[in-house]
Design an enzyme around this catalytic site. Structure first.
Site, PDB file in Angstrom:
ATOM      1  N   CYS A  95      57.672  77.808  59.197  1.00 53.27           N
ATOM      2  CA  CYS A  95      56.417  78.279  60.672  1.00 53.27           C
ATOM      3  C   CYS A  95      57.467  76.975  61.451  1.00 53.27           C
ATOM      4  O   CYS A  95      56.921  76.566  62.492  1.00 53.27           O
ATOM      5  CB  CYS A  95      55.961  76.715  60.035  1.00 53.27           C
ATOM      6  SG  CYS A  95      56.214  74.985  59.216  1.00 53.27           S
ATOM      7  N   CYS A 120      36.657  64.348  60.169  1.00 53.15           N
ATOM      8  CA  CYS A 120      37.742  64.954  60.355  1.00 53.15           C
ATOM      9  C   CYS A 120      37.157  66.577  59.931  1.00 53.15           C
ATOM     10  O   CYS A 120      36.771  66.751  58.983  1.00 53.15           O
ATOM     11  CB  CYS A 120      38.408  64.929  59.132  1.00 53.15           C
ATOM     12  SG  CYS A 120      40.028  66.060  59.486  1.00 53.15           S
ATOM     13  N   CYS A 128      34.579  68.442  66.347  1.00 51.60           N
ATOM     14  CA  CYS A 128      35.063  67.548  65.806  1.00 51.60           C
ATOM     15  C   CYS A 128      35.118  66.375  67.821  1.00 51.60           C
ATOM     16  O   CYS A 128      35.539  65.907  68.968  1.00 51.60           O
ATOM     17  CB  CYS A 128      36.044  66.743  65.766  1.00 51.60           C
ATOM     18  SG  CYS A 128      37.247  65.563  64.723  1.00 51.60           S
ATOM     19  N   GLN A 142      51.245  74.079  50.012  1.00 56.22           N
ATOM     20  CA  GLN A 142      50.515  74.798  51.554  1.00 56.22           C
ATOM     21  C   GLN A 142      49.279  73.876  51.741  1.00 56.22           C
ATOM     22  O   GLN A 142      48.687  73.782  50.927  1.00 56.22           O
ATOM     23  CB  GLN A 142      51.180  76.369  51.427  1.00 56.22           C
ATOM     24  CG  GLN A 142      51.717  77.048  51.091  1.00 56.22           C
ATOM     25  CD  GLN A 142      52.240  76.739  52.634  1.00 56.22           C
ATOM     26  OE1 GLN A 142      52.166  76.399  53.668  1.00 56.22           O
ATOM     27  NE2 GLN A 142      53.909  77.470  52.761  1.00 56.22           N
ATOM     28  N   ASP A 179      62.419  80.271  52.104  1.00 54.49           N
ATOM     29  CA  ASP A 179      61.416  78.930  52.454  1.00 54.49           C
ATOM     30  C   ASP A 179      61.529  77.576  52.579  1.00 54.49           C
ATOM     31  O   ASP A 179      61.496  77.071  52.118  1.00 54.49           O
ATOM     32  CB  ASP A 179      59.762  79.193  51.574  1.00 54.49           C
ATOM     33  CG  ASP A 179      59.134  77.702  52.460  1.00 54.49           C
ATOM     34  OD1 ASP A 179      59.155  77.949  53.286  1.00 54.49           O
ATOM     35  OD2 ASP A 179      57.418  77.981  52.417  1.00 54.49           O
ATOM     36  N   CYS A 198      43.239  62.107  69.106  1.00 56.35           N
ATOM     37  CA  CYS A 198      43.312  62.142  67.721  1.00 56.35           C
ATOM     38  C   CYS A 198      44.516  63.952  67.808  1.00 56.35           C
ATOM     39  O   CYS A 198      44.790  64.257  68.513  1.00 56.35           O
ATOM     40  CB  CYS A 198      42.581  62.825  66.595  1.00 56.35           C
ATOM     41  SG  CYS A 198      43.249  63.294  65.103  1.00 56.35           S
ATOM     42  N   CYS A 248      43.873  67.735  66.265  1.00 55.72           N
ATOM     43  CA  CYS A 248      44.586  69.281  66.651  1.00 55.72           C
ATOM     44  C   CYS A 248      43.985  69.442  68.430  1.00 55.72           C
ATOM     45  O   CYS A 248      43.437  69.483  68.654  1.00 55.72           O
ATOM     46  CB  CYS A 248      42.748  69.717  66.244  1.00 55.72           C
ATOM     47  SG  CYS A 248      42.511  69.327  64.202  1.00 55.72           S
ATOM     48  N   GLU A 253      65.829  75.360  43.815  1.00 54.88           N
ATOM     49  CA  GLU A 253      64.963  74.291  44.567  1.00 54.88           C
ATOM     50  C   GLU A 253      66.021  72.735  44.153  1.00 54.88           C
ATOM     51  O   GLU A 253      65.763  72.111  43.057  1.00 54.88           O
ATOM     52  CB  GLU A 253      63.415  73.875  43.326  1.00 54.88           C
ATOM     53  CG  GLU A 253      63.102  72.504  44.186  1.00 54.88           C
ATOM     54  CD  GLU A 253      62.692  72.541  45.837  1.00 54.88           C
ATOM     55  OE1 GLU A 253      62.823  71.541  46.379  1.00 54.88           O
ATOM     56  OE2 GLU A 253      62.445  73.120  46.295  1.00 54.88           O
TER      57      GLU A 253
END
Length: 421
Positions: free
Chosen positions: A377, A143, A67, A263, A351, A73, A76, A310
């Site tokens: 994560c 992107c 990129c 996701q 999760d 940016c 990444c 939930e």
């Protein structure tokens, strides 16, 4: 004399660390083996951060970033690393934080893999935030992690703003009309959802222009944002097309809406779902923090009897639609995880949000659930949940890492916990 030396290690959030005197300078976009000279520094989040640096000698771990916006940016941080080194370092960082040695599965696709992107629309440019600068925006032309069609989406937005004269958001004054453009793609269905987040309702001629410029979209939303917080959220109104787009992961179809979480890497999602399935045992499954039923519907498709809980009522509504769409045995209801009576289940899938389970962990400890599959994560949150709560009743049986986030330091962990005898 500017601090100069070799990056020897990475911080827990993936920044290169340069020893300078008695302290450490955190240098973004650098990797172990890089030799750098740091110019200006600034204090941020309690750390000394490099505001600019010169790469004197590149590390052997480096690869070619694709990129043209890389290095500025904020999307990444690790695009300059060879992909096999990204995976190795993610595994090492996870082990350093949690003490768990786990294999990592790479994403089947590492370019154009994201199924959603939120482009901020500002007076300083349209694109993504500049790393380390809360008021800086990188004016994107492409992107490489989101979509090959990014130039098309951005061209349509810029032409729409030019014709209508709507004002982009001013980050300093916290004023303006158009704040974000959110684009979602069904990577395996080809469907596209465009959602404009604005601080004003559209006049009919503006709505018509919006439909014209984004006529390629299968679903077209205008979301009214009533406060000045800098995030891509608003109350969505359907202006054209279908209320949902679909994504298909192997034999399961999911509905996607602006107000529901899904996701972000469709290509690696199958790996994540199979990892969860592999650690799931018995017949009855509790899916805590079930969202739109991503895990629950997948497991129900494979014969498990699933009940999901939930907090978000709309997510529960979408989960129920996913149940109907896939014709599976699963029930989803609205409830707080930490207030959920945990009855006779063989496996609990959790999760949680980035902050972790916290109080809900004690409910699991006091329950009779034999197996917990913890998806996260955020390894720091998992470690705290395990050390402070889950360790009382569960042992770590197995773990696997799935790279849902190529070119970043982040990785998704699936940890199998078994009740102690």
């Amino acid at each position: 004399m500017p601090p100069k030396g070799e990056i020897k290690a990475l911080s827990g959030d993936g920044l290169g660390m340069l020893k300078a005197g008695d302290g450490i300078i955190h240098v973004p976009f650098t990797y172990p083996g890089d030799v750098v000279s740091v110019g200006r520094t600034r204090r941020r989040f309690g750390r000394r951060m490099a505001a600019d640096f010169e790469l004197i000698e590149p590390s052997r771990l480096r690869g070619s970033a694709r990129c043209l916006h890389f290095g500025k940016c904020g999307g990444c941080l690790w695009q300059g690393l060879k992909y096999k080194e990204q995976l190795r370092l993610k595994s090492k960082l996870f082990e350093r934080i949690t003490g768990i040695s786990a294999p990592v599965k790479g994403s089947p696709q590492i370019w154009n893999f994201r199924n959603v992107s939120n482009f901020i629309v500002t007076t300083g440019g349209i694109g993504l935030k500049e790393y380390g600068n809360p008021l800086g925006v990188v004016n994107l032309s492409e992107c490489r992690t989101f979509s090959k069609r990014t130039p098309e989406y951005l061209h349509a937005l810029r032409a729409f703003l030019s014709e209508t004269g709507l004002e982009p958001w001013d980050l300093k004054r916290k004023a303006g009309e158009i704040h974000y453009l959110q684009v979602r793609e069904g990577k395996f269905t080809g469907e596209v959802m465009v959602n404009l987040i604005a601080h004003t309702k559209p006049l009919e001629e503006v709505a018509e222009a919006f439909r014209d410029y984004f006529s390629f979209a299968d679903s077209l939303y205008w979301s009214l944002k009533t406060e000045g917080r800098d995030d891509p959220r608003g109350e969505p109104e359907l202006l054209g097309g279908e209320p949902f787009i679909r994504e298909r992961i192997e034999d399961v179809t999911y509905l996607i809406h602006p107000n529901s979480f899904f996701q972000t890497n469709s290509y690696a999602l199958g790996l994540l779902l199979r990892a969860v399935e592999g650690f799931t045992n018995g017949e009855k499954v509790l899916d805590l923090y079930s969202g739109v039923g991503t895990f629950g519907v997948w497991l129900a498709k494979r014969g498990f009897a699933v009940e999901g809980v939930e907090l978000n009522p709309f997510a529960v509504e979408v989960a129920r639609k996913n149940v109907e769409l896939n014709v599976v045995n699963a029930r989803f209801r609205v409830g707080r995880a930490e207030e959920t009576p945990i009855g006779d289940y063989d496996t609990a899938i959790v999760d949680p949000p980035r902050k972790g389970l916290r109080e809900a962990a004690e409910l699991l400890v006091k329950s009779g659930v034999e197996r917990v599959v913890y998806v996260s994560c955020n390894p720091k949150a998992f470690r705290l949940d395990y050390e402070n709560h889950l360790k009382k009743a569960y042992r770590i049986e197995d773990a696997i890492l799935i790279d849902m986030f190529p070119h970043t330091p982040h990785v998704e962990a699936v940890v199998e916990l078994r009740r102690k005898i």
